[in-house]
Design a protein around this motif. Structure first.
Motif, PDB file in Angstrom:
ATOM      1  N   MET A 258       0.788  -1.204  -0.041  1.00 25.54           N
ATOM      2  CA  MET A 258      -0.051  -0.078  -0.079  1.00 25.54           C
ATOM      3  C   MET A 258       0.965   1.121   0.055  1.00 25.54           C
TER       4      MET A 258
ATOM      5  N   CYS B 266       9.036   0.388   0.585  1.00 27.63           N
ATOM      6  CA  CYS B 266       7.713  -0.497   0.334  1.00 27.63           C
ATOM      7  C   CYS B 266       8.338  -1.995  -0.286  1.00 27.63           C
TER       8      CYS B 266
ATOM      9  N   GLU C 110       8.315   1.762  -5.953  1.00 26.24           N
ATOM     10  CA  GLU C 110       8.018   0.506  -5.240  1.00 26.24           C
ATOM     11  C   GLU C 110       8.825  -0.583  -4.850  1.00 26.24           C
TER      12      GLU C 110
ATOM     13  N   GLU D 264       3.251  -1.743  -9.309  1.00 23.00           N
ATOM     14  CA  GLU D 264       3.499  -1.968  -7.889  1.00 23.00           C
ATOM     15  C   GLU D 264       4.825  -3.177  -7.980  1.00 23.00           C
TER      16      GLU D 264
ATOM     17  N   ASP E 113      -0.605  -6.726  -6.148  1.00 29.29           N
ATOM     18  CA  ASP E 113       0.569  -5.904  -5.481  1.00 29.29           C
ATOM     19  C   ASP E 113       1.795  -6.579  -5.512  1.00 29.29           C
TER      20      ASP E 113
HETATM   21 CA    CA Z   1       3.037  -2.386  -2.516  1.00 29.03          CA
END
Ligand code: CA
Ligand code: FEO
Ligand code: CA
Length: 716
Positions: free
Chosen positions: A1, A246, A355, A479, A585
């Motif tokens: 996220m 992330c 990402e 992502e 993701d």
């Molecule tokens: Ca992610």
């Protein structure tokens, strides 16, 4: 996220044709092809078929097809992790786990302190990787490197009833320091016991934290430039902290890559901002957690809080922190084996909301390649190609003591950064982001950006604008990526673009909720099309590409699978209740030999069509078991439904992210981020992740180890 800290503004002012439109043209081409294949299409499909044939020949006729040997799970919405029958799931290193004696034993009633947090596992686990200490024990004793992406202030400050002055007023210095220390990266040694359970090794010399305050080095083209001159480092060679890390990456030489994603929002600029900061989105009133408001506290040292306010106030960059943001937005390299080593920001790999960062297929004598994506609406996919050619003598030698970061400098400080343009015919081109690159208008990129002719640092600082100018394709929020190390094929999740409009519009260009200007952006808001008829693409998709054998800057692409709810009218991969998913993701290609592997897909779903059926999940598919070139909109179609299976489900309110398996494939590690009421048993040393709490617990993100009860390989 993560959904809580995502910036949904469209920050891309370019008129570049977005991927949604390219994809629509590609898919409608395929519809036409159903009546009779065009020559070009035959050539393309021949290429793919040829690749399959080459794989078959390579692996020999005796190859045993890899098969997923578990029943696809039904959806679940509980406060527990769900795994298939015959599997176990154990909680490992939840937030707050002490790494050494300066941490404190977890007590849900006790307040976290800045000092304890600096010596404990950080919050909100995300990308992670394992680094073996010796090859013999690589599947039972290793260093876990783990991103701590952001924080849940409610859980962090539960004993005092929540954070102080979260939205207005001054934040207390102790809260700010604690929050800063809950971000970043954790390195912790973990071990498997003879009974099959896992625990961390408190006090191990490798255990350490990198936080949003840890001194770090800058390297590559931006290092030492005026762009990053600050009062802390007037010569622009150092900075403090890494933020909102992330997804992750790793290098063949044994280092960890942590990737700075939604970092702009921890800063604030109430005055004039750099154009590059505006392009990336920076708050104009208050940082995400108001860290800057603790500035001036009597305990403040070296502008530790003031640096988060980057408003120009002095005469130049040595008088204020106007350049602090330009020391963020990078890939950060960490040597997990050396507990004293400094982290290094590798600026050559671009500056954006990274990402993650994934190594391409490794070939001796060829450049080392890394893929990366910018996770924001209508942003780009990137590739970095090293100048240095890969020397297998540089491969990681676990257990040996040597300077891995010097090897990192060799491959990551000099090279070429490219942005991707996806074409409707299934081809694509990598567009170089170098000062001398020629734009579609025939200018040099440096000139188009208003930079000096040889300003490499400037191009990197303005990476997004450089990609705009070169004509890169805006994507639906890239992502994770992953690479099949045998074929070199690259997979990447495009999680969603929930603000897609019904038709082309000219939106207001916003910046962190602060409306700046309306730009004449023909494609700035992706329009719906044949392949994406929903005004809100909340399903997302997984794209796959392969580099051209003939040209270093060309590639071919296709959609691997589209997310959707089973009963959606537009369900391009024909998903069923057994595998419906949305907002892919996390992603990992788990190589299992014979040119085969499992593609694991993790979700961070905000789409009610699926969320009403199940919590976030982990799915699995063996790509080599799915037919190619079938003229469907995507590789996974209605015919392939038994190949894509739901393997695990997370507890309520969580996102499932971060993934790897031990080399012997008997343990799969995943992370549960921002759970609502999990894990269940704070007082138990070895917690069962599948247990549901009887009441309310103070939630803690954690790693989960999934194993077969019989000790066999996971998934098969
Ligand atoms: Ca992610
Ligand atoms: Fe941190 Fe794009 O997820
Ligand atoms: Ca996400």
């Amino acid at each position: 996220m993560s959904q809580e800290i995502e910036n949904h503004s469209n920050l891309n002012p370019s008129t570049n044709e977005p991927f949604s439109s390219v994809m629509a043209r590609r898919v409608s081409r395929r519809d036409i092809m159903r009546g009779g294949l065009s020559l070009a299409a035959l050539g393309m499909l021949g290429g793919i078929g040829g690749l399959n044939m080459a794989r078959a020949q390579e692996s020999g006729a005796q190859k045993t097809p890899l098969t997923l040997a578990f029943e696809s799970l039904r959806g679940a919405r509980t406060d527990a992790v769900v795994v298939p029958e015959g599997y176990t799931a154990q909680v490992l290193v939840p937030w707050g786990t002490p790494l050494d004696q300066q941490g404190m034993a977890w007590n849900p009633e006790q307040e976290m302190t800045a000092e304890a947090q600096a010596h404990s596992v950080g919050m909100h686990h995300d990308g992670m990787h394992a680094f073996s200490l010796d090859e013999q024990n690589a599947s039972r004793d290793f260093l876990l490197a783990l991103n701590n992406e952001y924080i849940d202030q409610k859980a962090l400050w539960a004993p005092r009833g929540g954070p102080t002055n979260a939205d207005t007023g001054q934040r207390p210095a102790d809260e700010v320091r604690t929050e800063i220390n809950a971000h970043g990266v954790t390195i912790v040694r973990v071990r498997k016991h003879s009974d099959g359970t896992w625990s961390h090794v408190p006090g191990d010399a490798h255990n350490r934290r990198f936080t949003s305050a840890t001194p770090m080095a800058l390297a590559g083209p931006v290092a030492g430039s005026e762009y990053v001159s600050t009062p802390y480092s007037p010569d622009g060679t150092r900075t403090r902290g890494t933020n909102n890390n992330c997804a992750n990456g790793y290098t063949p030489w044994g280092t960890y890559l942590t990737c700075e994603e939604n970092w702009p929002e921890v800063f604030v600029n109430t005055g004039e901002r750099h154009a590059d900061d505006a392009r990336l989105g920076l708050p104009a009133e208050r940082g995400r957690y108001g860290w800057e408001t603790a500035a001036g506290n009597a305990s403040e040292r070296d502008s530790e809080f003031a640096r988060f306010d980057v408003t120009p106030r002095g005469d130049g960059p040595r008088d204020d922190y106007r350049n602090e943001t330009r020391t963020f937005g990078y890939i950060v390299e960490i040597d997990p084996y050396d507990g004293q080593s400094q982290a290094v920001k590798r600026t050559a790999m671009g500056r954006f909301r990274h990402e993650g960062c994934w190594p391409g297929k490794l070939v001796a004598g060829e450049p080392v390649v890394f893929y990366s994506g910018h996770d924001s609406r209508n942003e780009y996919i990137y590739k970095f190609v090293s100048d240095a050619k890969w020397d297998p003598a540089d491969a990681n030698r676990p257990g040996e003591d040597y300077d891995r970061l010097a090897i990192g400098a060799k491959y990551m400080d000099r090279g070429t950064l490219y942005a991707a343009r996806f074409d409707a015919d299934g081809g694509g081109e990598w567009l170089p982001l170098t000062p001398e690159a020629k734009t579609p208008e025939g200018r040099t990129l440096a000139s188009a950006l208003g930079l000096d002719a040889d300003d490499r640092a400037g191009v990197i600082v303005h990476t997004c604008s450089a990609a705009d100018v070169m004509g890169a394709t805006p994507m639906d929020r890239p992502e994770w990526g992953t690479v099949d190390p045998v074929s070199g094929e690259v997979y990447m999740t495009l999680t969603n673009n929930s603000d897609r409009t019904a038709e082309n519009t000219e939106p207001t260009y916003t910046n962190g909720g602060d409306s700046i200007e309306a730009v004449p952006a023909g494609y700035a808001t992706a329009p719906t099309d044949a392949a994406n008829p929903r005004p809100r693409n909340e399903g997302g998709q997984v794209i796959r590409w392969r580099e051209s054998a003939h040209s270093p800057t060309d590639f071919e692409w296709e959609i691997f699978v589209f997310g959707a709810a089973a009963d959606d009218t537009v369900n391009l991969s024909g998903l069923t209740e057994a595998n419906q998913f949305a907002s892919p993701d996390g992603l990992w290609y788990d190589e299992r030999g014979d040119g085969q592997g499992i593609l694991w897909i993790q979700t961070d779903n905000g789409y009610a069509g699926v969320a009403e059926y199940t919590n976030n999940q982990v799915l699995a598919v063996v790509p080599s078991s799915v037919s190619r070139g079938n003229n469907d909109a995507s590789v996974i179609s209605a015919d392939d439904q038994t190949q894509l299976k739901r393997f695990a489900i997370g507890p309520n309110d969580c996102e499932v992210t971060g993934i790897f398996a031990t080399p012997d494939k008997t343990a799969l590690f995943i992370n549960i981020q921002h759970p609502g009421n999990w894990p269940a048993d704070p007082a138990v040393a070895i917690q069962d992740a599948t247990r549901t709490a009887s009441g309310s617990v103070r939630p803690r993100a954690a790693t989960v180890v999934i194993q077969k009860a019989d000790g066999g390989q996971v998934g098969v």
